[in-house]
Design an enzyme around this catalytic site. Sequence first.
Site, PDB file in Angstrom:
ATOM      1  N   GLY A  70     -40.600 -32.795  19.581  1.00 13.24           N
ATOM      2  CA  GLY A  70     -39.443 -33.295  20.310  1.00 13.24           C
ATOM      3  C   GLY A  70     -39.016 -34.668  19.851  1.00 13.24           C
ATOM      4  O   GLY A  70     -39.531 -35.208  18.863  1.00 13.24           O
ATOM      5  N   ASP A 103     -52.704 -32.896  15.604  1.00 13.78           N
ATOM      6  CA  ASP A 103     -51.679 -33.500  14.746  1.00 13.78           C
ATOM      7  C   ASP A 103     -51.931 -34.994  14.596  1.00 13.78           C
ATOM      8  O   ASP A 103     -51.050 -35.822  14.855  1.00 13.78           O
ATOM      9  CB  ASP A 103     -50.290 -33.236  15.326  1.00 13.78           C
ATOM     10  CG  ASP A 103     -49.176 -33.522  14.307  1.00 13.78           C
ATOM     11  OD1 ASP A 103     -49.486 -33.599  13.102  1.00 13.78           O
ATOM     12  OD2 ASP A 103     -48.015 -33.663  14.713  1.00 13.78           O
ATOM     13  N   ARG A 137     -39.167 -39.274  16.336  1.00 10.49           N
ATOM     14  CA  ARG A 137     -38.855 -37.843  16.286  1.00 10.49           C
ATOM     15  C   ARG A 137     -40.005 -37.110  15.627  1.00 10.49           C
ATOM     16  O   ARG A 137     -40.589 -37.584  14.661  1.00 10.49           O
ATOM     17  CB  ARG A 137     -37.557 -37.623  15.499  1.00 10.49           C
ATOM     18  CG  ARG A 137     -37.133 -36.169  15.346  1.00 10.49           C
ATOM     19  CD  ARG A 137     -35.840 -36.071  14.549  1.00 10.49           C
ATOM     20  NE  ARG A 137     -34.722 -36.583  15.310  1.00 10.49           N
ATOM     21  CZ  ARG A 137     -33.930 -35.832  16.065  1.00 10.49           C
ATOM     22  NH1 ARG A 137     -34.156 -34.525  16.138  1.00 10.49           N
ATOM     23  NH2 ARG A 137     -32.927 -36.359  16.722  1.00 10.49           N
ATOM     24  N   GLY A 138     -40.351 -35.948  16.167  1.00 11.75           N
ATOM     25  CA  GLY A 138     -41.415 -35.124  15.605  1.00 11.75           C
ATOM     26  C   GLY A 138     -41.136 -33.659  15.813  1.00 11.75           C
ATOM     27  O   GLY A 138     -40.074 -33.276  16.328  1.00 11.75           O
ATOM     28  N   LYS A 155     -40.267 -38.750  26.027  1.00 11.62           N
ATOM     29  CA  LYS A 155     -40.287 -37.713  25.012  1.00 11.62           C
ATOM     30  C   LYS A 155     -39.667 -36.440  25.581  1.00 11.62           C
ATOM     31  O   LYS A 155     -40.166 -35.864  26.557  1.00 11.62           O
ATOM     32  CB  LYS A 155     -41.709 -37.427  24.544  1.00 11.62           C
ATOM     33  CG  LYS A 155     -41.759 -36.377  23.437  1.00 11.62           C
ATOM     34  CD  LYS A 155     -43.110 -36.322  22.790  1.00 11.62           C
ATOM     35  CE  LYS A 155     -43.088 -35.398  21.581  1.00 11.62           C
ATOM     36  NZ  LYS A 155     -44.351 -35.370  20.859  1.00 11.62           N
TER      37      LYS A 155
END
Length: 801
Positions: free
Chosen positions: A526, A634, A522-523, A542
């Site tokens: 999504g 990221d 999880r991020g 995803k």
Amino acid sequence: MAALFHILLFLAIHFQVSSSTSDTLNKGSSLSVEKPDDVLTSLDGVFTAGFHQVGNNSFCFAIWFTEKSDHYKNRTIVWMANRDQPVNGKHSKLSLLKTGDLILTDAGQSNVWSTSTTSVTPTSLSLQNSGNLVLINSENVILWQSFDFPTDTLLPSQLLTRNTIVVSMRSPSNYSSGFYKLFFDDDNLLRLLFDGLEVSSVYWFEPWLTGRSAGRSTDNSSRVAVMDSLGKFTSTDKYNLTASDYGAALQRRLTVDCDGNVRLRSRAKPGENWVVTGQIFQDPCKIHGVCGPNSVCSYEPSTGRKCSCLPGYKMSNHTDWYYGCEPEFDYTCSRNESSFFKLSKLEFFGYDYGYFTNYTFMQCEELCLRLCNCKGFQYSRIPSLSTYSCYPKTVLLNGYRSPSFFGDIYLRVPKIHLSSYGLPQEEYSLSCLNKMVELDRTYEKSRVSGLVKFLLWFACGLGGFEIICILLVLGLITRKRRDPNEDKYGKYGYHLAATGFKRFRYAELNNATKGFSEEIGRGAAGVVYKAVLADRRVAAIKMLNETNQGEGQFLAEANTIGRVNHMNLIEMWGYCSEGKHRLLVYEYMEHGSLAQKLASNELDWEKRFEIALGTAKGLAYLHEECLEWVLHCDVKPQNILLDSNYQPKVADFGLSKLVNRDDLKNWSFSKIRGTRGYIAPEWVYNLPITSKVDVYSYGVVVLEMVTGKNPLKPDVDAIDGEQRRLIMWVREKLLNGTSASDIEARIGEVIDPSFRGVYDVKKMAILLEVALRCVEEDRDARPTMSQVVEMLVQLDKDQEH
């Protein structure tokens, strides 16, 4: 019939002929590049606005001082609308639309430049006696003015504000944007910036001074600078530059010149030469970047400024000193093959690996030899002190020879060529570039009459309509014969692509994930689910959070990412876009994420080194090698996945930021991207975002791998209860060492305790060095990812030998 002919002839003449007045352009009128007399002239005759030739069949719309001779080479340009995008010498024009927008169109009718203004009342464009080009409506409201968008020049009464920047020309004959900028910084102080081909730095006022020590004041918020008609330039930070002929009623201008100096100029009347009556720099060698990297600047008032390459280096570009010099030797990282060549009274400003006080010469030399990227070191002392300081140099830029300098530079060179470095280097006179802009602006005017054009278009349109009808009928017939199990995306949803990249149906992925029941990650973007596809492949699905991104943009970016192929990047097998659903289908990684393995202490030092190298290779590919450059934005352990052999694959780069190679200066982001603890300072301080944000995040990840410490958690070894970030803690631990044994001991203090003392000291030292370079506050001091790869690969090669 004759009357109709005369009416049509009148309309044709009315719309084809451009109109101009002496100082004003009214709505619905235009100025043509093909008519030299299509110009605007201020009422006092001092300024003229029109098309100015900047190259071979290349023109810009500009404002200049009116001269006795109107040849374009005699003009003194003070403003340009399209300095970086010249238009064709045929059929280009500046038009004031009835909507209130002023636009510049090229021969192909493309919109090159516009004021982006609108008005419900009539508008007009006028050139004022001040040299200001003003777009105003009938209610005397200024919609736009050239004084708000300076190029390289400020005229009397023209304000330099917090929202404006004065940018030099590239050369005396190249009007495109150069490398030097005059602007107000965030601390309310007026500064000059060198924004070069690869690096940038503030060079005025002196970066080591504070506002107070430089005689400046930060106690203002207006940020305004202006030159008056008498010849005095003043700023709200208390800076003043006064012309030597102050007080006389003359034509004046202030320019940021292509050599980086700011100069006041004046003359009595048109046709006379401009005289420099004031300038910021008396010694031009103090300006950054004037000779490029690996070069030396020297200055004598009688002969001017000269540039020369360092011993063992040659000019990179014989027509442009800004590219500097390049080594004639193969650079080696091996300390056993390196030596140093002394250059006396020579200083290179900036780009130090660090600042080490009270170092002996041997300690400084040893430090540089340990650093693979050390190009040499500066060994100098402050005149008031007896101790020396060491400055290892990662880039040799802003070289300046000065008899008053208390120090020397020691250039790192291969031992086998050391004897040849004593030969004198050739010096070259340096002025601004003097190269004419050569642009291909060909235009073939159609010789076909309007009637023939109309008939051709009508025939093409009729034929096209018939073809569409035939295709529609064939489509209906084919649709009836289709397999009923086929959907609107083709059989089984496959695209017609040789790569096998697939467009999945939502129902198909819902079945593969058993209703999205097994969550594996999880991020912020999504949730990731495990799935088994119809062909028995295990996949990671995803599901992206709801976004305002349109389907067309999503599909274009997804297809682009589908073509990205590198062993250290996660492979994307396909996607789904149905209604509000946006899903990405990836290969499944058996060992999960790097974050999970770091938390469980399952990785030894060898695996971590290989993960660092593989991750660097993947990011370098994204930044520099794939079809469209991708910023990850990221980089963190959660987004580095490990396959069955613990080979890293960078993930979650799918829709981060695709970058057009032709638009590198216009990368824009609507909000901060990334994860706290890993984001670069540029995000926080609202600075331009480049690939160096990924480099910074990578550096934090490497520090976390080597030390085993999470950058978000407090430091357990904090002094006096102060919570220090991971970067500060590592830097403090390592930079206090002096001897080789001391450095080795300090490395042992920061290494992950789970190694239990079993690790390669040299590899861990290089990893720490690379990481600390990557997390430099100044993005220009950070290496590129390809340079990181070179350093790590070179280390492996050295150990093999």
